[in-house]
Write a protein that holds these residues in place. Structure first.
Motif: not given
Length: 232
Positions: A169-195
């Motif tokens: 269908g030549a399109r991106m599904k809604r899940s695109f970009g949810t796996a290979l990411k550097l962190g989460s803007r919605r979980q800034l504390l958790g992202t900071a703790l990971l790093y």
């Protein structure tokens, strides 16, 4: 999203090849090479620990619980009475199999921070420490163990992203970009703790320079080249 079989095969094939090359290059013994292969496959399933009722979740937490019990037993066997070693190993098994699984199910959201690059680095760094301190491996095989787990983990994330693209269908599904990411803007504390966890573990990890020298040495390259030549 890729299914369980795709994730397992996607991690198993390159892990088997890499483990064979590591053994051919004299970087690890056959026993450690087999463990590295297993860690690569485990890494290919590990991101799905944030899916509470999935098959990988049951397999992963059972494997992690057994590994934790073995690590505790090996770490304590020379300094502790046998019955205390057995008790500590059982406690470690229960903490991972019951406690950590329940905590993960409560804390994590599928495709959340677990599906991220810093989490992949964190689990690899943990394995380096366990391999070095609990199993007393030299720096090179210890680092290889961590690299294999992180490598399998990254393969899982890449496959999830690839399966998020609908080529027909030549399109991106809604899940695109949810796996290979550097962190989460919605979980800034958790992202900071990971790093922070990754940086802290790498700071006190076994020296990586020996690992890099061994992997890139002319002796290793020659042994690997000879292996490929023998396959022709």
């Amino acid at each position: 999203m890729a299914n369980f079989r795709v994730h397992v095969l996607g991690a198993a094939i390159p892990s088997a090849l890499a483990a064979g090359l590591a053994m051919a290059g004299g970087l690890v013994t056959p026993a450690v090479g087999g463990v590295c292969f297993g860690l690569g496959v485990l890494g290919g399933m590990l991101p799905d620990i944030d899916a509470e009722s999935s098959v990988p979740t049951r397999i992963i937490f059972s494997a992690l619980a057994v590994a934790a019990a073995a690590a505790v037993a090996l770490a304590l066997r020379e300094y502790t009475a046998p019955w205390l070693v057995a008790l500590a190993a059982l406690a470690a098994f229960a903490v991972i199999r019951v406690g950590l699984r329940g905590f993960t199910a409560w804390l994590c959201v599928h495709r959340g921070l677990v599906h991220s690059l810093p989490f992949a680095a964190l689990v690899g760094a943990v394995v380096v420490h366990v391999a070095s301190h609990s199993f007393h491996l030299a720096p090179t095989p210890a680092w290889l163990a961590g690299v294999f787990l992180t490598g399998g983990f990254l393969i899982h994330l890449v496959l999830d992203e690839l399966f998020s693209v609908d080529l027909v269908g030549a399109r991106m599904k809604r899940s695109f970009g949810t796996a290979l990411k550097l962190g989460s803007r919605r979980q800034l504390l958790g992202t900071a703790l990971l790093y922070a966890g990754v940086i802290g573990l790498l700071t006190v990890a076994p020296p990586a320079d020996r690992f890099v020298r061994d992997v890139t040495s002319s002796r290793t390259r020659a042994a690997i080249a000879a292996t490929f030549a023998g396959l022709r």
